[in-house]
Design a protein around this motif. Structure first.
Motif, PDB file in Angstrom:
ATOM      1  N   ASN A 124      -1.076   8.296   3.214  1.00 49.59           N
ATOM      2  CA  ASN A 124      -2.039   9.324   3.564  1.00 49.59           C
ATOM      3  C   ASN A 124      -2.905   9.547   2.332  1.00 49.59           C
ATOM      4  O   ASN A 124      -2.429  10.046   1.322  1.00 49.59           O
ATOM      5  CB  ASN A 124      -1.322  10.603   3.977  1.00 49.59           C
ATOM      6  CG  ASN A 124      -2.255  11.595   4.609  1.00 49.59           C
ATOM      7  OD1 ASN A 124      -3.461  11.398   4.654  1.00 49.59           O
ATOM      8  ND2 ASN A 124      -1.692  12.681   5.099  1.00 49.59           N
ATOM      9  N   TYR A 125      -4.175   9.151   2.401  1.00 46.11           N
ATOM     10  CA  TYR A 125      -5.093   9.216   1.267  1.00 46.11           C
ATOM     11  C   TYR A 125      -6.284  10.075   1.660  1.00 46.11           C
ATOM     12  O   TYR A 125      -7.007   9.737   2.595  1.00 46.11           O
ATOM     13  CB  TYR A 125      -5.538   7.800   0.890  1.00 46.11           C
ATOM     14  CG  TYR A 125      -6.395   7.708  -0.337  1.00 46.11           C
ATOM     15  CD1 TYR A 125      -5.842   7.782  -1.600  1.00 46.11           C
ATOM     16  CD2 TYR A 125      -7.758   7.527  -0.238  1.00 46.11           C
ATOM     17  CE1 TYR A 125      -6.617   7.682  -2.732  1.00 46.11           C
ATOM     18  CE2 TYR A 125      -8.548   7.426  -1.362  1.00 46.11           C
ATOM     19  CZ  TYR A 125      -7.975   7.507  -2.603  1.00 46.11           C
ATOM     20  OH  TYR A 125      -8.754   7.408  -3.727  1.00 46.11           O
TER      21      TYR A 125
ATOM     22  N   PRO B  10     -11.768  -2.113   5.029  1.00 47.95           N
ATOM     23  CA  PRO B  10     -10.740  -3.119   4.714  1.00 47.95           C
ATOM     24  C   PRO B  10     -11.164  -3.972   3.524  1.00 47.95           C
ATOM     25  O   PRO B  10     -12.283  -4.436   3.434  1.00 47.95           O
ATOM     26  CB  PRO B  10     -10.649  -3.954   5.992  1.00 47.95           C
ATOM     27  CG  PRO B  10     -11.054  -2.983   7.070  1.00 47.95           C
ATOM     28  CD  PRO B  10     -12.130  -2.143   6.446  1.00 47.95           C
ATOM     29  N   GLY B  11     -10.242  -4.098   2.575  1.00 51.67           N
ATOM     30  CA  GLY B  11     -10.514  -4.842   1.350  1.00 51.67           C
ATOM     31  C   GLY B  11     -10.852  -3.950   0.178  1.00 51.67           C
ATOM     32  O   GLY B  11     -10.830  -4.389  -0.974  1.00 51.67           O
ATOM     33  N   ALA B  12     -11.167  -2.674   0.440  1.00 54.09           N
ATOM     34  CA  ALA B  12     -11.504  -1.745  -0.634  1.00 54.09           C
ATOM     35  C   ALA B  12     -10.254  -1.425  -1.467  1.00 54.09           C
ATOM     36  O   ALA B  12      -9.152  -1.360  -0.940  1.00 54.09           O
ATOM     37  CB  ALA B  12     -12.096  -0.468  -0.061  1.00 54.09           C
ATOM     38  N   LYS B  13     -10.439  -1.212  -2.764  1.00 52.00           N
ATOM     39  CA  LYS B  13      -9.345  -0.877  -3.661  1.00 52.00           C
ATOM     40  C   LYS B  13      -9.271   0.632  -3.820  1.00 52.00           C
ATOM     41  O   LYS B  13     -10.281   1.309  -3.976  1.00 52.00           O
ATOM     42  CB  LYS B  13      -9.569  -1.505  -5.049  1.00 52.00           C
ATOM     43  CG  LYS B  13      -9.713  -3.004  -5.031  1.00 52.00           C
ATOM     44  CD  LYS B  13      -8.394  -3.657  -4.898  1.00 52.00           C
ATOM     45  CE  LYS B  13      -8.595  -5.172  -4.981  1.00 52.00           C
ATOM     46  NZ  LYS B  13      -7.396  -5.901  -5.067  1.00 52.00           N
ATOM     47  N   ILE B  14      -8.041   1.164  -3.754  1.00 51.39           N
ATOM     48  CA  ILE B  14      -7.815   2.591  -3.979  1.00 51.39           C
ATOM     49  C   ILE B  14      -6.659   2.744  -4.960  1.00 51.39           C
ATOM     50  O   ILE B  14      -5.844   1.853  -5.140  1.00 51.39           O
ATOM     51  CB  ILE B  14      -7.510   3.349  -2.667  1.00 51.39           C
ATOM     52  CG1 ILE B  14      -6.242   2.818  -2.001  1.00 51.39           C
ATOM     53  CG2 ILE B  14      -8.684   3.298  -1.717  1.00 51.39           C
ATOM     54  CD1 ILE B  14      -5.785   3.640  -0.819  1.00 51.39           C
ATOM     55  N   SER B  15      -6.608   3.908  -5.591  1.00 53.33           N
ATOM     56  CA  SER B  15      -5.537   4.232  -6.522  1.00 53.33           C
ATOM     57  C   SER B  15      -4.751   5.398  -5.955  1.00 53.33           C
ATOM     58  O   SER B  15      -5.333   6.413  -5.566  1.00 53.33           O
ATOM     59  CB  SER B  15      -6.105   4.595  -7.882  1.00 53.33           C
ATOM     60  OG  SER B  15      -5.082   5.010  -8.750  1.00 53.33           O
ATOM     61  N   LEU B  16      -3.447   5.270  -5.913  1.00 55.81           N
ATOM     62  CA  LEU B  16      -2.606   6.332  -5.340  1.00 55.81           C
ATOM     63  C   LEU B  16      -1.969   7.219  -6.398  1.00 55.81           C
ATOM     64  O   LEU B  16      -1.154   8.061  -6.079  1.00 55.81           O
ATOM     65  CB  LEU B  16      -1.519   5.715  -4.459  1.00 55.81           C
ATOM     66  CG  LEU B  16      -2.027   4.963  -3.230  1.00 55.81           C
ATOM     67  CD1 LEU B  16      -0.855   4.382  -2.459  1.00 55.81           C
ATOM     68  CD2 LEU B  16      -2.843   5.860  -2.337  1.00 55.81           C
ATOM     69  N   SER B  17      -2.311   7.043  -7.645  1.00 58.68           N
ATOM     70  CA  SER B  17      -1.677   7.853  -8.704  1.00 58.68           C
ATOM     71  C   SER B  17      -2.296   9.206  -8.847  1.00 58.68           C
ATOM     72  O   SER B  17      -3.313   9.539  -8.381  1.00 58.68           O
ATOM     73  CB  SER B  17      -1.764   7.123 -10.036  1.00 58.68           C
ATOM     74  OG  SER B  17      -3.092   6.834 -10.355  1.00 58.68           O
TER      75      SER B  17
ATOM     76  N   ILE C 163      -3.197   1.777   6.209  1.00 58.37           N
ATOM     77  CA  ILE C 163      -2.221   0.738   5.891  1.00 58.37           C
ATOM     78  C   ILE C 163      -2.772   0.025   4.672  1.00 58.37           C
ATOM     79  O   ILE C 163      -3.921  -0.431   4.675  1.00 58.37           O
ATOM     80  CB  ILE C 163      -2.026  -0.242   7.056  1.00 58.37           C
ATOM     81  CG1 ILE C 163      -1.412   0.475   8.242  1.00 58.37           C
ATOM     82  CG2 ILE C 163      -1.145  -1.416   6.617  1.00 58.37           C
ATOM     83  CD1 ILE C 163      -1.198  -0.393   9.458  1.00 58.37           C
ATOM     84  N   VAL C 164      -1.971  -0.014   3.602  1.00 60.13           N
ATOM     85  CA  VAL C 164      -2.406  -0.609   2.343  1.00 60.13           C
ATOM     86  C   VAL C 164      -1.416  -1.669   1.897  1.00 60.13           C
ATOM     87  O   VAL C 164      -0.281  -1.712   2.359  1.00 60.13           O
ATOM     88  CB  VAL C 164      -2.570   0.460   1.239  1.00 60.13           C
ATOM     89  CG1 VAL C 164      -3.649   1.446   1.588  1.00 60.13           C
ATOM     90  CG2 VAL C 164      -1.264   1.176   0.969  1.00 60.13           C
TER      91      VAL C 164
ATOM     92  N   ASN D  68      -2.024  -5.738  -9.833  1.00 61.23           N
ATOM     93  CA  ASN D  68      -2.519  -4.792 -10.839  1.00 61.23           C
ATOM     94  C   ASN D  68      -2.113  -3.356 -10.541  1.00 61.23           C
ATOM     95  O   ASN D  68      -2.712  -2.427 -11.080  1.00 61.23           O
ATOM     96  CB  ASN D  68      -4.049  -4.889 -10.928  1.00 61.23           C
ATOM     97  CG  ASN D  68      -4.499  -6.256 -11.367  1.00 61.23           C
ATOM     98  OD1 ASN D  68      -3.784  -6.952 -12.084  1.00 61.23           O
ATOM     99  ND2 ASN D  68      -5.670  -6.653 -10.940  1.00 61.23           N
ATOM    100  N   GLN D  69      -1.161  -3.147  -9.671  1.00 63.19           N
ATOM    101  CA  GLN D  69      -0.669  -1.830  -9.259  1.00 63.19           C
ATOM    102  C   GLN D  69      -1.736  -1.014  -8.525  1.00 63.19           C
ATOM    103  O   GLN D  69      -1.588   0.186  -8.370  1.00 63.19           O
ATOM    104  CB  GLN D  69      -0.123  -1.033 -10.451  1.00 63.19           C
ATOM    105  CG  GLN D  69       0.973  -1.722 -11.220  1.00 63.19           C
ATOM    106  CD  GLN D  69       2.202  -2.040 -10.362  1.00 63.19           C
ATOM    107  OE1 GLN D  69       2.391  -1.462  -9.306  1.00 63.19           O
ATOM    108  NE2 GLN D  69       3.004  -2.961 -10.830  1.00 63.19           N
ATOM    109  N   ALA D  70      -2.807  -1.639  -8.085  1.00 63.74           N
ATOM    110  CA  ALA D  70      -3.798  -0.985  -7.236  1.00 63.74           C
ATOM    111  C   ALA D  70      -3.437  -1.310  -5.786  1.00 63.74           C
ATOM    112  O   ALA D  70      -2.616  -2.185  -5.516  1.00 63.74           O
ATOM    113  CB  ALA D  70      -5.197  -1.479  -7.565  1.00 63.74           C
ATOM    114  N   TYR D  71      -4.061  -0.605  -4.873  1.00 64.58           N
ATOM    115  CA  TYR D  71      -3.790  -0.827  -3.454  1.00 64.58           C
ATOM    116  C   TYR D  71      -5.067  -1.276  -2.757  1.00 64.58           C
ATOM    117  O   TYR D  71      -6.147  -0.764  -3.029  1.00 64.58           O
ATOM    118  CB  TYR D  71      -3.247   0.442  -2.802  1.00 64.58           C
ATOM    119  CG  TYR D  71      -1.850   0.768  -3.253  1.00 64.58           C
ATOM    120  CD1 TYR D  71      -0.751   0.282  -2.559  1.00 64.58           C
ATOM    121  CD2 TYR D  71      -1.617   1.549  -4.376  1.00 64.58           C
ATOM    122  CE1 TYR D  71       0.538   0.559  -2.974  1.00 64.58           C
ATOM    123  CE2 TYR D  71      -0.328   1.830  -4.796  1.00 64.58           C
ATOM    124  CZ  TYR D  71       0.740   1.343  -4.086  1.00 64.58           C
ATOM    125  OH  TYR D  71       2.012   1.610  -4.497  1.00 64.58           O
TER     126      TYR D  71
END
Length: 70
Positions: free
Chosen positions: A27-28, A63-70, A34-35, A40-43
């Motif tokens: 949930n972002y 789809p294909g976009a990079k997100i950070s969950l930190s 769905i990631v 590189n620890q990115a999603y």
């Protein structure tokens, strides 16, 4: 052979179990996605699980976009 179907390609030709294990639902910003985690620890966004059409038009969640969950 041509296959006409309304089913997603993933259901017709399932991916390998090891590839499926890398994916998870998150949930972002209030949107279910769905990631898949990369090295590189990115999603990377695989699919948007929302019923709001505006979420599909948001370039941050394509789809294909990079997100950070930190």
């Amino acid at each position: 052979m041509i296959l006409y179907t309304t089913m997603p390609l993933e259901l017709v030709y399932p991916i390998e179990e090891s590839e499926f294990a890398k994916r998870k639902t998150v949930n972002y910003d209030g949107i279910s996605l769905i990631v898949e985690q990369d090295e590189n620890q990115a999603y990377r966004v695989i699919q948007v699980l929302s019923t709001n059409p505006e979420h599909f038009l948001d370039v941050r969640f394509q789809p294909g976009a990079k997100i950070s969950l930190s």
